[in-house]
Design an enzyme around this catalytic site. Structure first.
Site, PDB file in Angstrom:
ATOM      1  N   HIS A  16       1.482   0.485  -2.258  1.00  0.00           N
ATOM      2  CA  HIS A  16       2.065  -0.292  -3.359  1.00  0.00           C
ATOM      3  C   HIS A  16       1.124  -0.196  -4.557  1.00  0.00           C
ATOM      4  O   HIS A  16       0.238  -1.034  -4.759  1.00  0.00           O
ATOM      5  CB  HIS A  16       2.251  -1.754  -2.923  1.00  0.00           C
ATOM      6  CG  HIS A  16       2.985  -2.582  -3.938  1.00  0.00           C
ATOM      7  ND1 HIS A  16       3.744  -3.683  -3.589  1.00  0.00           N
ATOM      8  CD2 HIS A  16       3.093  -2.475  -5.281  1.00  0.00           C
ATOM      9  CE1 HIS A  16       4.271  -4.223  -4.672  1.00  0.00           C
ATOM     10  NE2 HIS A  16       3.881  -3.495  -5.724  1.00  0.00           N
ATOM     11  N   HIS A 195      10.619  -3.764  -4.171  1.00  0.00           N
ATOM     12  CA  HIS A 195       9.996  -5.052  -4.451  1.00  0.00           C
ATOM     13  C   HIS A 195      11.065  -6.110  -4.151  1.00  0.00           C
ATOM     14  O   HIS A 195      12.216  -5.967  -4.600  1.00  0.00           O
ATOM     15  CB  HIS A 195       9.609  -5.161  -5.927  1.00  0.00           C
ATOM     16  CG  HIS A 195       8.427  -4.325  -6.324  1.00  0.00           C
ATOM     17  ND1 HIS A 195       8.275  -3.027  -5.945  1.00  0.00           N
ATOM     18  CD2 HIS A 195       7.331  -4.635  -7.074  1.00  0.00           C
ATOM     19  CE1 HIS A 195       7.123  -2.558  -6.451  1.00  0.00           C
ATOM     20  NE2 HIS A 195       6.538  -3.519  -7.137  1.00  0.00           N
ATOM     21  N   GLU A 198       9.451 -11.397  -4.626  1.00  0.00           N
ATOM     22  CA  GLU A 198       8.156 -11.573  -5.303  1.00  0.00           C
ATOM     23  C   GLU A 198       8.301 -12.783  -6.205  1.00  0.00           C
ATOM     24  O   GLU A 198       7.430 -13.640  -6.264  1.00  0.00           O
ATOM     25  CB  GLU A 198       7.849 -10.317  -6.133  1.00  0.00           C
ATOM     26  CG  GLU A 198       6.603 -10.427  -6.997  1.00  0.00           C
ATOM     27  CD  GLU A 198       6.454  -9.259  -7.975  1.00  0.00           C
ATOM     28  OE1 GLU A 198       7.425  -8.476  -8.113  1.00  0.00           O
ATOM     29  OE2 GLU A 198       5.387  -9.133  -8.583  1.00  0.00           O
TER      30      GLU A 198
HETATM   31 ZN   LIG Z   1       4.434  -3.665  -7.753  1.00  0.00          ZN
END
Ligand SMILES: [Zn+2]
Length: 344
Positions: A16, A195, A198
């Site tokens: 990542h 993603h 988050e």
């Molecule tokens: Zn990221």
């Protein structure tokens, strides 16, 4: 050897890390001069200072605007891997890049991909580090543009390009908008990640797994709010690529002891550590291990789990993965022996 040195020296995988967020400030300044892009300050050390996520996004866009020639992409990819090796003993990375950030400025897709690959191959020759590429959907793009991007990526495909991911502001543009892009990527043989959760509820994790077909989850911190999603991800052994510093800064967690990574690890999820946009957050892969593992009091066995989770979460084939695991285990054993008896 003290414990921080040990943490820097353990061999690492990174899954990542955004190419555009790894450009050195000095290189950003060089490229800005080369292409006559005006910078907000002449002081290189202050180029990546900002107070809000909006200022961060502005700088991120400005860095991208200085990447124009194939050689610019090559230089930055090479330096990015060199920094990972020197500061964190990086051995293998699957690195994100945002194709539309460049193609919308008129940079041909082939220039972007070929430049990145030049840098990756040169870094492997010089430092022995390996790197593959994951093209990211930018969530604020229209779904049709994302689908076209995937087709263009597939048309310019090289061996290094192995996956599709997705980033950008999560709350306003949920993952299901991009199902067509993910379908096209899967049909083209790309591996899938995104993603998720988050900055949005855990339902986005479920959508990424069930609707988009993602094999990993990038971030995932809000999973702690939903026991059913958490238990499912534990049962299925889903890997989470977590980024301590960048998210602590953006979400205002006062220090790393308050970071959800702590509870994700305690809950038994498969977590591994990454640097996200290292130069822009004044960090590096080694520092992520040092800061998080010392803040949370992680001992060598927990560090080993985090490191080997990284290996197991890669998209390498089974043989390659097994040999990387053997290599890492041997080095961890030697580092553990060297640490024994020294000061923690
Ligand atoms: Zn990221």
């Amino acid at each position: 050897m003290d414990y921080p040195e040990y943490l820097r020296k353990v061999p690492k995988v990174e899954l990542h890390c955004h190419f555009e967020g790894t450009v050195r400030a000095a290189t950003f300044a060089d490229l800005a001069r080369k292409h006559e892009v005006a910078l907000p300050t002449d002081e290189v050390a202050r180029l990546y200072d900002y107070d809000t996520i909006y200022e961060f996004l502005k700088i991120f866009g400005m860095v991208s605007s200085t990447l124009i020639d194939r050689a610019d992409f090559a230089r930055c990819a090479y330096e990015s891997l060199e920094d990972g090796v020197r500061l964190g003993n990086l051995r293998y990375r699957e690195m994100f890049f945002n194709p539309t950030l460049h193609t919308r400025r008129g940079i041909p897709m082939a220039t972007v991909i070929d430049g990145l690959v030049d840098g990756i191959r040169a870094a492997e020759t010089d430092f022995g580090v390996r790197c593959k590429l994951i093209a990211d959907v930018y969530r604020q793009d229209a779904p049709e543009l994302a689908r076209q991007m995937v087709e263009e990526v597939l048309a310019n495909r090289v061996d290094e390009l192995i996956g599709l991911g997705m980033d950008g502001a999560e709350a306003p543009d949920p993952p299901e908008k991009f199902v067509e892009a993910y379908r096209a990527a899967k049909a083209g043989g790309l591996r899938l990640t995104s993603h998720a959760s988050e900055d949005a509820p855990p339902v986005n994790i479920t959508t990424c797994l069930d609707v988009l077909g993602c094999e990993r989850i990038d971030h995932g911190y809000h999973i702690l709010a939903d026991t059913a999603v958490l238990n499912r991800c534990k049962d299925e052994g889903i890997y989470f690529t977590c980024c301590p510093t960048s998210t602590a800064v953006v979400y205002g967690w006062p220090d790393l002891t308050a970071h959800p990574i702590k509870d994700m690890v305690a809950a038994g999820l498969n977590v591994m550590l990454n640097s996200d946009d290292p130069t822009m957050f004044h960090t590096d892969l080694g520092r992520e291990y040092v800061e998080l593992c010392t803040a949370l009091g992680y001992d060598q066995s927990t560090v080993r789990t985090l490191v080997l989770n990284g290996v197991d979460a890669t998209w390498l084939d089974d043989t390659d993965k097994a040999s990387l695991r053997t290599e890492f285990t041997g080095e961890l054993d030697a580092l553990d022996a060297a640490l024994t008896g020294t000061d923690r």
